[in-house]
Design a protein around this motif. Sequence first.
Motif, PDB file in Angstrom:
ATOM      1  N   GLY A   1      -2.741  -0.052   2.395  1.00 19.92           N
ATOM      2  CA  GLY A   1      -2.784   1.284   1.834  1.00 19.92           C
ATOM      3  C   GLY A   1      -4.081   2.014   2.151  1.00 19.92           C
TER       4      GLY A   1
ATOM      5  N   GLY B   1       0.854  -1.187   0.000  1.00 21.68           N
ATOM      6  CA  GLY B   1       0.000   0.000   0.000  1.00 21.68           C
ATOM      7  C   GLY B   1       0.883   1.227   0.000  1.00 21.68           C
TER       8      GLY B   1
ATOM      9  N   PRO C   1      -7.477  -2.941  -4.428  1.00 19.45           N
ATOM     10  CA  PRO C   1      -6.795  -2.106  -5.426  1.00 19.45           C
ATOM     11  C   PRO C   1      -5.859  -1.067  -4.809  1.00 19.45           C
ATOM     12  CG  PRO C   1      -9.139  -2.240  -5.882  1.00 19.45           C
ATOM     13  CD  PRO C   1      -8.935  -2.839  -4.539  1.00 19.45           C
ATOM     14  N   ALA C   2      -5.799  -0.936  -3.501  1.00 18.00           N
ATOM     15  CA  ALA C   2      -4.867   0.029  -2.920  1.00 18.00           C
ATOM     16  C   ALA C   2      -3.820  -0.656  -2.058  1.00 18.00           C
ATOM     17  CB  ALA C   2      -5.631   1.059  -2.105  1.00 18.00           C
ATOM     18  N   GLY C   3      -3.527  -1.916  -2.353  1.00 14.27           N
ATOM     19  CA  GLY C   3      -2.494  -2.614  -1.587  1.00 14.27           C
ATOM     20  C   GLY C   3      -3.023  -3.091  -0.244  1.00 14.27           C
TER      21      GLY C   3
END
Lengths: 320, 292, 386
Positions: free
Chosen positions: B285, B234, B280-282
């Motif tokens: 994250g 992230g 989708p953001a790690g």
Amino acid sequence: MSSRARLYSTGIFALGIVAVGLGVSNPYEQQLLTIIGIHTLLALGLNMLMGYAGQISLGHAAFFGLGAYGTGIFTTHFQWSPWASLPVVLVTSCLVGYAIGRPILRLSGYYLAMGTLGLGIIAHVIFREWDTFTGGASGLVGIPPLVVGRLVLGLGRTGFFAVWATVVLFFVLCGRLVDSRIGRALRALGDSPGAAAASGIHTAHLKAVIFSFSAVMAALAGYLYAHLLGFISPSSFDFLMSIRMVTMVVIGGMASIWGSLLGASVITLLPEWLHVFSDYEMMAYGLILMVVMIFLPQGLTRGVLDAFQRARTLRGAASS
Amino acid sequence: MSEFLQFLLTGITTGAIYGLIALGFNVLYNATDLINFAQGEFVMLGGLGFYTLGVVLGWPLGLSFAAAVAAVSLLGLLLERVALRPVKKPEPLPLIIITVGASIFLRGVAMRLWGKDPYSVPGLTASAEPVKVFGAAVMPQSLWIVGIVVAFMVGLHLFGKRTLTGKAMEACAIHRNAAWILGIPSDRMVLLAFAFSAGLGAVGGVIIAPITMCSYDMGTMLGLKGFCAAMLGGLGSHWGAAVGGVLLGVLESLAVGYFSSGIKDAVAFLVLLGILFVRPAGLLGASAVKRF
Amino acid sequence: MERKARPWMCWMAAAAVALGFVAGPKAGFGAEPYKVGGIFSITGSSSFLGDPEKKSLEMAVDEINAQGGIDGRPVEAVIYDTEGDPTKAVLAVNKLISKDNVLAIIGPSLTPTTLAVMPVVERVQVPLISCAAGIQIVEPVKPYVFKTAQSDVLAVATIYKHMQKHGIKKIGILTVTNAFGVSGRDQLVKQAPDYGIRIVKEEAYGANDTDMTAQLTKIKGENPDAVVCWGTNPGPAVVAKNMRQLGLTLPLYQSHGVASPKFIELAGEAAEGIRLPTGKILVADLLPDTDPQKAVLKKYIADYTQRYGGGVSGFGGYAYDAMHMLAKALKGTGGDKAKIRDNLEKISNHVGISGVFTMTPQDHNGLGPEAFVMVEIRNGTWKLLD
């Protein structure tokens, strides 16, 4: 831009190509120009994705390789005619592009960059490791050249015309696409995905379609590359090639069809010119890349135009 | 079992390095929203600088370590001042291409200065005898690596939470303009971030060099893996960098152990893609990351 | 108006770019010297090959010119860098042929780059003397393609012969995943049965890998008698260190790809006891005086060290041998490429750095098994094995 101006400029461009093609007789220069043409196709395709739709890809060498290895495998292992493999390669890359683009384009920004980068690396590993078909790290030898009637297309003048005819075709195609309804939707998407979706554009589908379109162009470039060179190896389709493609687009100018041509030419010719620096070549190359981007962050096309405009304003001021 | 443990420990060692490089990406990203593609080159310069000071000039290892890291940090400052600051309308893509140019330039410089051969660098402790852990062999240098990386993680965490400068940097990371309005010199924070991130890269170079040798072209792959680790964890999350790095290192090592070395990268990146599709953001994250 | 101007401007800029090099300097016609081309991977990951090859070619050219050139005409070398990239190699070859009008080409350094340029030189019929190891280059024989580097076929045979003599029956192999390693692996697998050797574990590593303990752990699990590693620096040095780390005390055989002092420097302590096949250059001092190559080798080492301050390896010898054989072949041809080719094929008993060459229409490499010797690293230096 008016369609009339586009028609004229394309016509002059085509004439210029014919003139250069007939005028240049040195095989080395013909070959260099042919490679520039192939790179222009790559840059143009990627520019449609990056410049207009605002989606980055750091793995486009995968599709370049898909085209090259696809036709390479069909023509060497299965003895297909290159012309028979052309539609198969194009359709495959279109489908693969869409199938990969649909999920991967859910990502955005750096995550999209990372996702596409991973895609490129996976493709490179496949080219290198699937050695029964791809020839592995040593490369695939003996790809037959394209034959038209009795004319064999090689890296010389014949190849030059084949590649640049394709480039002109795609210039026209991309020009029309940009001015079409899809083009407007693309730019809306590039400017603001939210607003685009709100105005009824199916963004996920559109993104995947343009990804697939640029994949087809890259695969076509790979197809031409494989048949003109007769030999391919994984190192031509690695991570650095993907970065080079992005560099061509950005240096030439995003969202500019002519910028793709300029970017591809500069990035292809620069190493050739820099040979005189021998050991300092790498330093010079990096430095030029930095300087261009520091002073012309919009790319060379925009930069040249701005300089032209400034000069005209100055002249106008001086005469009045 | 000892086989699995060996793969795991190997993976953790390389993973720690990836994590450290990822940390360098993060520090910079937090302050500037920029991904520096020359990060791998800082790693390379750290390793080669350490070689020159410690082996060629014969300085004490501790001193050469510090001097190499300091020099590379300065170079980070220089990069910001000379190459990135003068850009009039800073947009992410041109800035990225500038860092790509910088990485090629630095590689060219290193090739001139150190030549093309790889160099061997001594470990931080003289002993080359491996330590046995349940039948798996671990080099003393690996312990150094893991120790130093953990120390930097904790140090950075404390710096961010306990010191004024650290808090100011965090404020800039959260919202640069708001921080600026509150009187935080965000310009100087950006410079500091550049120095920090370059320095972290150099530390990575110094501690990995004894294991991998160092040469002018070692940076590209390491930078790529570090970037990958940062994304996996992230972007912007320091602990995410550590998790992402170790996860990537272990995945690679297990892929080599149970499949084959050739497809190692493919396995690592497939897992990465899988994780990105789900999150989708790690892993750690924040949900939204700026698009460009 | 403003908007209309845009594509024109860009087109003109592009045209200027295109014209810039079209109008570039042309090679002069009727030039006195014999021009020879060189293409090596001078930069990039294979620079350890290309760099000494370039230097040795320049040295050989100066030697030839100092002795009055060929038939009274000097030799001039035009050298380009391929960076190990096949596309760049093909471009460079075409540049050499059509822009520099060279009579023959020495290089490229690698098997893939050589395979990429072979169709080009065959078509325009320019002799090419490759410096790459792969056997595919000269098998089957192409009329205009020669090579000076010892084939990996011979290297593998030399290792296996040594193993056979020392009763090694089960081996594990660890090869790098590039053209050099793949070619080596193929030969190791192909020749093993001929020597009664069984490969119990086949492993690979990537050229940029930094740790091979995982592969070695797997090899260890199969209890082989010895390990063979096939790669070029720095990977094999990492393998040597990792073996120490894992406490693997098996004999380790390396390829001729690491036959340079650099390897001992990189592997340090861990290099002790490693065996490898090499051209005779590494052990020139240890050779008996009766060895025909001894004098040539000592001269090359002395000259190279004096000129470039050290760093002698067998790799530069590939280009050095190629240039000297080419000089022999050039004599009396007046620059006729077909005659040069014919003469190259007739070269016999040319004492070079990589061995004693005897070319024939069936053998465009011209080296026999005696081109390799087995050495072992002891006390940080090479020791000749029987």
